[in-house]
Design a protein around this motif. Sequence first.
Motif, mmCIF file in Angstrom:
data_model
loop_
_atom_site.group_PDB
_atom_site.id
_atom_site.type_symbol
_atom_site.label_atom_id
_atom_site.label_comp_id
_atom_site.label_asym_id
_atom_site.label_seq_id
_atom_site.Cartn_x
_atom_site.Cartn_y
_atom_site.Cartn_z
ATOM 1 N N TYR A 276 0.887 -1.162 0.000
ATOM 2 C CA TYR A 276 0.000 0.000 0.000
ATOM 3 C C TYR A 276 0.919 1.204 0.000
ATOM 4 O O TYR A 276 1.727 1.378 0.923
ATOM 5 N N TRP B 100 2.120 5.386 -1.772
ATOM 6 C CA TRP B 100 1.859 6.673 -2.416
ATOM 7 C C TRP B 100 2.816 6.767 -3.596
ATOM 8 O O TRP B 100 3.973 6.351 -3.488
ATOM 9 N N ILE C 114 -2.769 4.402 -2.188
ATOM 10 C CA ILE C 114 -3.720 4.913 -1.198
ATOM 11 C C ILE C 114 -3.580 6.419 -0.990
ATOM 12 O O ILE C 114 -4.122 6.971 -0.036
ATOM 13 N N TYR C 115 -2.872 7.080 -1.899
ATOM 14 C CA TYR C 115 -2.689 8.521 -1.776
ATOM 15 C C TYR C 115 -4.055 9.216 -1.779
ATOM 16 O O TYR C 115 -4.871 9.005 -2.672
ATOM 17 N N GLU D 73 -7.863 8.655 2.899
ATOM 18 C CA GLU D 73 -7.681 8.668 4.356
ATOM 19 C C GLU D 73 -8.405 7.517 5.046
ATOM 20 O O GLU D 73 -7.934 7.007 6.060
ATOM 21 N N ARG E 169 -6.146 4.540 4.676
ATOM 22 C CA ARG E 169 -4.948 4.737 5.511
ATOM 23 C C ARG E 169 -5.291 4.568 6.990
ATOM 24 O O ARG E 169 -4.537 3.942 7.737
ATOM 25 N N THR F 204 -3.683 1.857 9.449
ATOM 26 C CA THR F 204 -3.046 2.289 10.695
ATOM 27 C C THR F 204 -3.633 1.538 11.878
ATOM 28 O O THR F 204 -2.900 1.070 12.757
ATOM 29 N N ARG G 247 1.761 4.333 10.860
ATOM 30 C CA ARG G 247 1.101 5.465 10.209
ATOM 31 C C ARG G 247 1.746 5.830 8.861
ATOM 32 O O ARG G 247 1.170 6.555 8.073
ATOM 33 N N VAL H 52 3.684 5.172 5.045
ATOM 34 C CA VAL H 52 3.722 4.290 3.889
ATOM 35 C C VAL H 52 5.170 3.974 3.566
ATOM 36 O O VAL H 52 6.049 4.762 3.911
ATOM 37 N N TYR I 294 3.024 0.209 3.419
ATOM 38 C CA TYR I 294 2.606 -0.919 4.247
ATOM 39 C C TYR I 294 2.916 -2.161 3.424
ATOM 40 O O TYR I 294 2.439 -2.290 2.303
#
Length: 83
Positions: free
Chosen positions: A7, A9, A34-35, A38, A41, A45, A51, A53, A55
């Motif tokens: 996962y 950005w 996942i940019y 939220e 994300r 998290t 928290r 990136v 993941y």
Amino acid sequence: MKSVKLYTWPHCPYCNNAKQLLKDKNVAFSDVDIYGNEEMRDALTEKTGQRTVPYVFIDDEFIGGFSELANLDHIGKLDALLA
């Protein structure tokens, strides 16, 4: 070989490094951008306690981020996890 899912950005250097490490090892992986998402994300998290990136998951087991992935490769344990 086990499934690998990231996962990420698109503009994250750690994400790009994780993808490059896997490409260099000829490991197929799926990449979920996942940019700006939220909700996703926050869910990651909550699930992982992390928290930042990327993941990194191997067979649905959370490995950590790029540093953890690179460390596993450095100490020779990544190949065994992927086998």
